[in-house]
Structure formats: structure tokens, C-alpha cells
Enzyme design. Structure first.
Site, PDB file in Angstrom:
ATOM      1  N   HIS A  18      60.049 -23.067  47.670  1.00 54.34           N
ATOM      2  CA  HIS A  18      60.100 -22.762  46.225  1.00 54.34           C
ATOM      3  C   HIS A  18      61.549 -22.519  45.767  1.00 54.34           C
ATOM      4  O   HIS A  18      61.966 -23.002  44.726  1.00 54.34           O
ATOM      5  CB  HIS A  18      59.302 -21.482  45.907  1.00 54.34           C
ATOM      6  CG  HIS A  18      57.830 -21.567  46.152  1.00 54.34           C
ATOM      7  ND1 HIS A  18      57.142 -20.637  46.907  1.00 54.34           N
ATOM      8  CD2 HIS A  18      56.895 -22.449  45.729  1.00 54.34           C
ATOM      9  CE1 HIS A  18      55.862 -20.948  46.933  1.00 54.34           C
ATOM     10  NE2 HIS A  18      55.683 -22.049  46.239  1.00 54.34           N
ATOM     11  N   LYS A  42      41.119 -16.012  42.360  1.00 55.74           N
ATOM     12  CA  LYS A  42      41.681 -16.539  43.612  1.00 55.74           C
ATOM     13  C   LYS A  42      42.132 -15.377  44.482  1.00 55.74           C
ATOM     14  O   LYS A  42      42.884 -14.516  44.042  1.00 55.74           O
ATOM     15  CB  LYS A  42      42.876 -17.459  43.281  1.00 55.74           C
ATOM     16  CG  LYS A  42      43.369 -18.264  44.465  1.00 55.74           C
ATOM     17  CD  LYS A  42      44.383 -19.310  44.014  1.00 55.74           C
ATOM     18  CE  LYS A  42      45.132 -19.921  45.186  1.00 55.74           C
ATOM     19  NZ  LYS A  42      46.188 -20.841  44.751  1.00 55.74           N
ATOM     20  N   ARG A  91      55.306 -32.076  47.593  1.00 62.04           N
ATOM     21  CA  ARG A  91      55.553 -32.166  49.038  1.00 62.04           C
ATOM     22  C   ARG A  91      54.991 -33.492  49.534  1.00 62.04           C
ATOM     23  O   ARG A  91      55.238 -34.535  48.964  1.00 62.04           O
ATOM     24  CB  ARG A  91      54.927 -30.967  49.753  1.00 62.04           C
ATOM     25  CG  ARG A  91      55.665 -29.677  49.503  1.00 62.04           C
ATOM     26  CD  ARG A  91      54.878 -28.509  50.009  1.00 62.04           C
ATOM     27  NE  ARG A  91      53.562 -28.509  49.372  1.00 62.04           N
ATOM     28  CZ  ARG A  91      52.664 -27.554  49.494  1.00 62.04           C
ATOM     29  NH1 ARG A  91      52.909 -26.520  50.245  1.00 62.04           N
ATOM     30  NH2 ARG A  91      51.500 -27.624  48.875  1.00 62.04           N
ATOM     31  N   SER A 129      52.867 -21.626  51.277  1.00 66.03           N
ATOM     32  CA  SER A 129      52.621 -20.180  51.348  1.00 66.03           C
ATOM     33  C   SER A 129      51.442 -19.913  52.289  1.00 66.03           C
ATOM     34  O   SER A 129      51.475 -18.970  53.082  1.00 66.03           O
ATOM     35  CB  SER A 129      52.295 -19.624  49.957  1.00 66.03           C
ATOM     36  OG  SER A 129      53.392 -19.783  49.103  1.00 66.03           O
TER      37      SER A 129
HETATM   38  O1  PNS Z   1      51.011 -22.573  43.223  1.00 59.53           O
HETATM   39  P1  PNS Z   1      49.779 -23.224  42.691  1.00 59.53           P
HETATM   40  O2  PNS Z   1      48.566 -22.376  43.028  1.00 59.53           O
HETATM   41  O3  PNS Z   1      49.637 -24.652  43.130  1.00 59.53           O
HETATM   42  O4  PNS Z   1      49.928 -23.235  41.088  1.00 59.53           O
HETATM   43  C1  PNS Z   1      48.892 -23.751  40.280  1.00 59.53           C
HETATM   44  C2  PNS Z   1      49.155 -23.463  38.794  1.00 59.53           C
HETATM   45  C3  PNS Z   1      49.405 -21.980  38.554  1.00 59.53           C
HETATM   46  C4  PNS Z   1      50.351 -24.243  38.322  1.00 59.53           C
HETATM   47  C5  PNS Z   1      47.896 -23.934  37.980  1.00 59.53           C
HETATM   48  O5  PNS Z   1      46.746 -23.442  38.597  1.00 59.53           O
HETATM   49  C6  PNS Z   1      47.896 -23.482  36.524  1.00 59.53           C
HETATM   50  O6  PNS Z   1      48.743 -23.854  35.763  1.00 59.53           O
HETATM   51  N1  PNS Z   1      46.912 -22.644  36.148  1.00 59.53           N
HETATM   52  C7  PNS Z   1      46.776 -22.096  34.804  1.00 59.53           C
HETATM   53  C8  PNS Z   1      45.557 -22.680  34.093  1.00 59.53           C
HETATM   54  C9  PNS Z   1      45.851 -24.089  33.614  1.00 59.53           C
HETATM   55  O7  PNS Z   1      46.592 -24.298  32.662  1.00 59.53           O
HETATM   56  N2  PNS Z   1      45.301 -25.115  34.326  1.00 59.53           N
HETATM   57  C10 PNS Z   1      45.583 -26.531  34.089  1.00 59.53           C
HETATM   58  C11 PNS Z   1      44.845 -27.142  32.950  1.00 59.53           C
HETATM   59  S1  PNS Z   1      43.105 -26.868  32.942  1.00 59.53           S
END
Ligand code: PNS
Length: 165
Positions: A18, A42, A91, A129
């Protein structure tokens, strides 16, 4: 005109992968807002407050960084923050489908916010992570995969002393 990106994620915890994306993102954007998602659905190892603390400590060598948390839709948060883009690291190929889906959904929800992908540095391509947390739970030496502050926090979380196996 000054450009701001949101770098969203779970950051449970922040890894060197990150940090690499943030560092390289700073060569493209004037400001990056690193945003931790509040997602009670989660299961996480660290609380949002702990994750914000680890991000703040690990990013203190950079200027033009804001560390924040958000709940709800990412595009709404990005619009509130007047951000121009969402920054994501990509990735291995396994990330592609999910990232594509996320980016296309976000674009559908708000066409003004672009998603910018940076390829994760080769060193970090197979780290995450989750895998780091698993290794840390067995007291494996993951000291070169996370910032030193995060390494200490992982040790504390699992009740291990400083010396890895
Ligand atoms: O580190 P991650 O868990 O891959 O991050 C995922 C993240 C936080 C980018 C994604 O889950 C997110 O943006 N969630 C907020 C809700 C949202 O806007 N979802 C996408 C459209 S439905």
C-alpha cells in the site's frame, strides 16, 4: 489545477505494498486521501481507529496525505471530498475481475470520478493484508512486508514478543 485522489481500502493493516502505491501515487496527484472503509459486515483484526493510527504513523514521512475513514458509497465520499480520482493498486491477474467490476460500478454511479490503477511493485505482487495477517498469527517474520509500527502492532495483537521465529 490541483488534483486529489482517494485511495480507499480496508487497510487491515496497511502493508508496504500500500505504501508503495501511495508513494508512486504522489507523483501523479497533488494530494492523496487514504480512506479506510467502515464496514461492520466484514470481520477485521484491527478496529478502524487502530487502522487509522497505523496509517498515520506509517505515512508521517509524506506530505500531502490525509488519513480518513468513510462509510457508504465510495463515489459519494469522493464527491464530498471533491476528489478527481480513485486510486487503486493492481496486483496479480486475480485482482483484475474484482477491480474491473468495482471501477465500472463506480463509473456508472458517478461519471466524474475516474479510477486510476497503478501496478503494484513486483516485490509486493503476491502479498496482501490477509496473507500477512495469517503469517503474523504464527509469529512468522513479516518484518520486511509492513511498516515497522504495523509490525509491532501485529506482534502486540498476537501477544508475541519482539523476536520472530
Ligand atoms: O481493500 P479493499 O477491501 O479491497 O477495499 C475495497 C473498497 C473499500 C475500495 C470497496 O469495498 C468500497 O469502495 N466500498 C464502499 C462501498 C462502495 O462504494 N462499493 C462499490 C460500489 S457498489
Amino acid at each position: 489545477m490541483s488534483k486529489t485522489a482517494i485511495y480507499p481500502g480496508s487497510f487491515d493493516p496497511v502493508t508496504n505494498g500500500h505504501i508503495d502505491i501511495i508513494q508512486r501515487g504522489l507523483s501523479l496527484f497533488d494530494k492523496i486521501i487514504v480512506a479506510v472503509l467502515h464496514n461492520p459486515g466484514k470481520k477485521s483484526l484491527f478496529s478502524v481507529e487502530e487502522r487509522l493510527d497505523m496509517l498515520t504513523e506509517s505515512l508521517n514521512q509524506f506530505s500531502n496525505i490525509e488519513v480518513d475513514s468513510f462509510a457508504g458509497l465510495l463515489v459519494d465520499y469522493a464527491a464530498d471530498k471533491k476528489a478527481d480520482a480513485v486510486l487503486r493498486g493492481m496486483r496479480a491477474v486475480s485482482d483484475f475481475e474484482y477491480e474491473f467490476q468495482l471501477a465500472l460500478m463506480n463509473r456508472r454511479l458517478n461519471r466524474n470520478i475516474q479510477t486510476v490503477f497503478l501496478m503494484t511493485g513486483l516485490r509486493w505482487i503476491f502479498t496482501s493484508s490477509s496473507i500477512i495477517k495469517e503469517a503474523a498469527s504464527f509469529n512468522a517474520d513479516i518484518s520486511d512486508m509492513v511498516p515497522s509500527y504495523v509490525y509491532q502492532k501485529l506482534k502486540e495483537k498476537h501477544g508475541f514478543s519482539d523476536n520472530p521465529k
